[in-house]
Design a protein around this motif. Structure first.
Motif, PDB file in Angstrom:
ATOM      1  N   ASP A  33       0.842  -1.192   0.000  1.00 49.27           N
ATOM      2  CA  ASP A  33       0.000   0.000   0.000  1.00 49.27           C
ATOM      3  C   ASP A  33       0.880   1.246   0.000  1.00 49.27           C
ATOM      4  O   ASP A  33       2.012   1.229   0.494  1.00 49.27           O
ATOM      5  CB  ASP A  33      -0.910   0.023   1.234  1.00 49.27           C
ATOM      6  N   LEU A  34       0.346   2.308  -0.548  1.00 47.29           N
ATOM      7  CA  LEU A  34       1.063   3.578  -0.601  1.00 47.29           C
ATOM      8  C   LEU A  34       0.093   4.707  -0.301  1.00 47.29           C
ATOM      9  O   LEU A  34      -0.928   4.836  -0.980  1.00 47.29           O
ATOM     10  CB  LEU A  34       1.688   3.792  -1.983  1.00 47.29           C
ATOM     11  N   ARG A  35       0.418   5.471   0.715  1.00 41.24           N
ATOM     12  CA  ARG A  35      -0.395   6.636   1.086  1.00 41.24           C
ATOM     13  C   ARG A  35      -1.866   6.274   1.259  1.00 41.24           C
ATOM     14  O   ARG A  35      -2.757   6.994   0.806  1.00 41.24           O
ATOM     15  CB  ARG A  35      -0.231   7.749   0.046  1.00 41.24           C
ATOM     16  N   GLY A  36      -2.105   5.132   1.887  1.00 35.66           N
ATOM     17  CA  GLY A  36      -3.469   4.706   2.157  1.00 35.66           C
ATOM     18  C   GLY A  36      -4.189   4.067   0.989  1.00 35.66           C
ATOM     19  O   GLY A  36      -5.361   3.706   1.106  1.00 35.66           O
ATOM     20  N   ASN A  37      -3.508   3.912  -0.135  1.00 35.83           N
ATOM     21  CA  ASN A  37      -4.113   3.297  -1.321  1.00 35.83           C
ATOM     22  C   ASN A  37      -3.519   1.920  -1.565  1.00 35.83           C
ATOM     23  O   ASN A  37      -2.328   1.701  -1.352  1.00 35.83           O
ATOM     24  CB  ASN A  37      -3.865   4.157  -2.567  1.00 35.83           C
ATOM     25  N   THR A  84      -2.443   2.483  -6.978  1.00 42.54           N
ATOM     26  CA  THR A  84      -1.089   2.937  -7.293  1.00 42.54           C
ATOM     27  C   THR A  84      -0.783   2.728  -8.771  1.00 42.54           C
ATOM     28  O   THR A  84      -0.215   3.620  -9.422  1.00 42.54           O
ATOM     29  CB  THR A  84      -0.047   2.202  -6.429  1.00 42.54           C
ATOM     30  N   ASN A 122      -2.595   5.353 -10.777  1.00 38.27           N
ATOM     31  CA  ASN A 122      -1.944   6.655 -10.588  1.00 38.27           C
ATOM     32  C   ASN A 122      -0.601   6.721 -11.310  1.00 38.27           C
ATOM     33  O   ASN A 122      -0.206   7.776 -11.819  1.00 38.27           O
ATOM     34  CB  ASN A 122      -1.766   6.955  -9.098  1.00 38.27           C
ATOM     35  N   PHE A 149       6.589   7.375  -6.454  1.00 34.24           N
ATOM     36  CA  PHE A 149       5.654   6.496  -5.757  1.00 34.24           C
ATOM     37  C   PHE A 149       6.334   5.684  -4.653  1.00 34.24           C
ATOM     38  O   PHE A 149       5.871   4.609  -4.284  1.00 34.24           O
ATOM     39  CB  PHE A 149       4.941   5.580  -6.761  1.00 34.24           C
ATOM     40  N   GLY A 150       7.440   6.193  -4.146  1.00 40.03           N
ATOM     41  CA  GLY A 150       8.059   5.614  -2.963  1.00 40.03           C
ATOM     42  C   GLY A 150       8.891   4.374  -3.184  1.00 40.03           C
ATOM     43  O   GLY A 150       9.221   3.672  -2.228  1.00 40.03           O
ATOM     44  N   THR A 205       6.335  -0.690  -3.569  1.00 34.74           N
ATOM     45  CA  THR A 205       5.148   0.134  -3.763  1.00 34.74           C
ATOM     46  C   THR A 205       4.822   0.265  -5.242  1.00 34.74           C
ATOM     47  O   THR A 205       3.666   0.429  -5.614  1.00 34.74           O
ATOM     48  CB  THR A 205       5.361   1.536  -3.171  1.00 34.74           C
TER      49      THR A 205
END
Length: 189
Positions: free
Chosen positions: A17-21, A26, A29, A88-89, A100
């Motif tokens: 998960d990334l930033r709550g998604n 991801t 995005n 995206f981390g 991620t």
């Protein structure tokens, strides 16, 4: 593939998960981010759930493939992919580890890069060596493409008739040579 602007295939994957998604958000995005880098998204496969590779390395992945067009060279496109991964981390800590976002340039038209001898070396590299070594330059087509259902099954959605310039097989033909259980494990979301 149209010759008006060079086409390439990018494999997308994420299992963190990334930033709550979740990973599927991801990937969507990331496609939007690519289009902001002068990359034309021609088509996108369905999103697939795939077992983590290698087995036991983390949560299952969401994978997809995108047919893109770009005026960039393959190495310039790879740099854009790395920039989007960082956005995206993505941290390149462990080869084949959890992530991620993973964006792999799978093929660029029918180019074999950097040359046939280097491609052949990576194509035939033993599995143990693959875990330890990473190329210091872009190798195209991706030297593990023919071994990975999680790349080929999404590719079949968008470029099923693309023919590997070295192996001479289409995406569908490469899928047919994989173990049926590996192909069946790649399931559409």
């Amino acid at each position: 593939m149209s010759k008006s602007m060079p086409n390439a295939v990018v494999a997308l994957g994420a299992n963190l998960d990334l930033r709550g998604n979740g990973p599927a958000v991801t990937l969507q995005n990331a496609l939007d981010a690519l289009s902001r880098h002068d990359v034309v998204i021609r088509s996108v496969s369905r999103f697939f759930s795939t077992p983590c590779f290698p087995v036991g390395a983390g949560p299952d992945y969401v994978n997809a493939a995108a047919l893109i067009a770009t005026e960039r060279s393959p190495s310039q496109l790879l740099q854009v992919l790395h920039e989007v991964e960082q956005e995206f981390g993505r941290e390149r800590v462990q080869r084949w580890g959890m992530r991620t976002l993973d964006l792999d340039l799978v093929c660029f038209e029918d180019q074999v890069l950097p040359d046939r001898a280097t491609f052949d070396r990576w194509l035939t590299l033993p599995t143990d060596a693959q875990r330890q070594e990473a190329p210091d330059q872009l190798i195209l087509p991706h030297p593990r493409l023919q071994d990975r259902a999680f790349v080929l099954v999404p590719m079949a959605d968008i470029v099923s008739d693309w023919r590997h310039p070295v192996l001479g097989r289409t995406v569908c033909e490469m899928i047919q040579t994989l173990p049926a259980a590996e192909v069946a494990a790649v399931t559409a979301l």
